[in-house]
Write an enzyme that holds these catalytic residues in place. Structure first.
Site, short mmCIF file in Angstrom:
data_model
loop_
_atom_site.label_atom_id
_atom_site.label_comp_id
_atom_site.label_asym_id
_atom_site.label_seq_id
_atom_site.Cartn_x
_atom_site.Cartn_y
_atom_site.Cartn_z
N ARG A 62 1.06 -1.20 -0.03
CA ARG A 62 0.12 0.07 -0.14
C ARG A 62 0.84 1.28 -0.02
NH1 ARG A 62 -2.09 1.76 6.02
NH2 ARG A 62 -0.25 0.93 7.32
N SER A 89 -4.62 5.85 5.12
CA SER A 89 -4.51 4.46 5.24
C SER A 89 -4.38 3.71 3.87
CB SER A 89 -5.53 3.78 5.97
OG SER A 89 -5.70 4.26 7.20
N GLU A 116 -18.68 4.34 -0.33
CA GLU A 116 -17.98 3.81 -1.18
C GLU A 116 -18.74 3.69 -2.52
OE1 GLU A 116 -16.55 2.48 2.81
OE2 GLU A 116 -18.55 2.91 2.08
N PHE A 142 -14.02 -3.48 2.23
CA PHE A 142 -15.22 -2.51 2.08
C PHE A 142 -15.45 -2.37 0.50
CE2 PHE A 142 -13.67 -0.21 6.07
CZ PHE A 142 -14.37 -1.07 6.60
N HIS A 166 -5.23 -3.21 2.69
CA HIS A 166 -5.47 -4.14 3.92
C HIS A 166 -6.07 -5.48 3.46
CE1 HIS A 166 -4.76 -0.24 5.42
NE2 HIS A 166 -4.85 -0.36 6.78
N ASP A 174 -7.59 -5.74 14.04
CA ASP A 174 -9.05 -5.29 13.65
C ASP A 174 -10.27 -6.50 13.46
OD1 ASP A 174 -8.17 -2.84 13.63
OD2 ASP A 174 -8.13 -2.50 11.71
N HIS A 178 -12.86 -7.02 9.55
CA HIS A 178 -12.05 -6.18 8.65
C HIS A 178 -10.83 -6.83 7.94
CE1 HIS A 178 -13.83 -3.02 10.56
NE2 HIS A 178 -13.25 -2.28 10.15
N ARG A 224 -1.07 -4.17 4.08
CA ARG A 224 -1.33 -3.23 4.99
C ARG A 224 0.40 -3.21 5.61
NH1 ARG A 224 -3.23 -3.75 11.12
NH2 ARG A 224 -2.77 -1.75 12.08
#
Length: 364
Positions: A62, A89, A116, A142, A166, A174, A178, A224
């Protein structure tokens, strides 16, 4: 209802308008044509600076994505995009560029907020207009909320880049809400959607080049956690999959994507100590790999050799590469809340488990 003759009149009026504009503003008109052609800037694909990460030995993909995206934006002022309130992030903010705001559309950053679906739908509209190369960003888990817009992009073959960070149980504490496990399979199953999960910074740079080449949407699944920058990675990604480390007459072929590529490299070293010869294959993009001709695919996967695939996601979709005689180390259940190192260990993403399963597979 517009008849063809009416449409011809509108087109002729537009052509005459643009001809006058071109005479008055030749440089801007040339830029407009270049942007709307979809062609990449000359020399971009051979630009070594895209693969320069300052000698870093490890970097989260990322983070590498953020560096590459900003380098591209400096060379392509028609890149525009933003995140669903996760810019820091996602590493998706274009540094030094303004945010678009009411009455001022000169910026290249868009602050979408936690929307989103709206974000992706707006990006589709921008892509439909043409001229601008757009991207959106959120966590991979997400993407559930924007799937309908992603599906529309695939139907319309819109070249929107979906930055999805992520990407695994590397999310750690998390927890399973997640930690995406089924998302790669879901998007790989979508016709016209290209999914790329790069192994390191070099593959991340190549992933952007691949995405800019595609006629439809591309999802970049990014880690991540820090992952080592490996030797030999990079533009092999442009063929979807490639041999990262080879040997003569391999006993087994190890395949992986993303952060698990380093894992199978380490496992290959241990297997070599035990007298087992392993070929290491990075397979970051199923869709591009499947587009290659059969001789190339066979040269990568091997013929008549056992194959073991490793990916920290569901096993769905891997069977076509490992075959009936192969094996898959995957995550066919939800994750848990714990430090990522513990989760990878508990769920079998370890050198020891890869070595054990490989030896069992070849019957040693």
């Amino acid at each position: 209802k517009i008849l063809k003759k009416d449409a011809d009149k509108h087109e002729a009026r537009w052509d005459a308008l643009f001809e006058r504009y071109e005479k008055a503003h030749p440089i801007l008109a040339a830029e407009w044509k270049a942007w709307h052609s979809g062609a990449l800037p000359e020399g971009l694909e051979d630009d070594a600076s895209l693969f320069d990460f300052g000698g870093a030995s490890a970097m989260a993909t990322r983070a590498a994505s953020g560096e590459v995206l900003n380098k591209l934006a400096a060379k392509m002022p028609n890149i525009i995009g933003g995140s669903a309130d996760l810019g820091p992030s996602n590493k998706s903010v274009l540094k030094g560029k303004e945010y678009i705001k009411p009455g001022d559309f000169s910026g290249q950053n868009i602050h979408y907020g936690v929307r989103e679906f709206a974000m992706a739908a707006i990006a589709n509209g921008i892509a439909l207009h043409g001229g601008l190369r757009t991207y959106v960003a959120t966590f991979l888990v997400f993407t559930d909320y924007l799937k309908a817009a992603l599906r529309s992009a695939a139907m319309m073959r819109l070249p929107v880049i979906f930055i999805a960070t992520h990407d695994s149980i590397g999310m750690g504490e998390d927890g399973p809400t997640h930690q995406p496990v089924e998302h790669l399979a879901m998007m790989r199953a979508m016709p016209g959607c290209t999914v790329i999960r790069p192994a390191d910074a070099n593959e991340t740079a190549a992933a952007y080049l691949a995405a800019l080449r595609r006629k439809g949407p591309t999802v970049l699944a990014l880690a991540r956690q820090d992952v080592p920058v490996l030797s030999g990675t990079g533009k092999g990604l442009l063929k979807g999959g490639y041999v990262l480390r080879d040997c003569k007459d391999p006993d087994i072929v190890l395949l992986a994507t993303g952060s698990e590529v380093k894992l199978i490299c380490d496992a290959a070293d241990v297997l070599a100590e035990k007298g087992v010869k392993a070929r290491v294959v990075s397979l970051p993009c199923f869709e591009i790999f499947d587009e290659q001709d059969e001789p190339y695919r066979e040269s990568v996967l091997g013929k008549g050799v056992k194959r073991l695939a490793v990916e920290a996601a569901t096993s769905f979709g891997w069977h076509k590469y490992v075959g009936d005689s192969g094996d898959i180390i995957a995550l066919d259940h939800f994750g848990a809340s714990a430090p990522s190192k513990i989760l990878f260990e508990k769920f079998g993403f370890t050198v020891e488990n890869v070595v054990e399963r490989a030896i069992r597979l070849i019957g040693r």
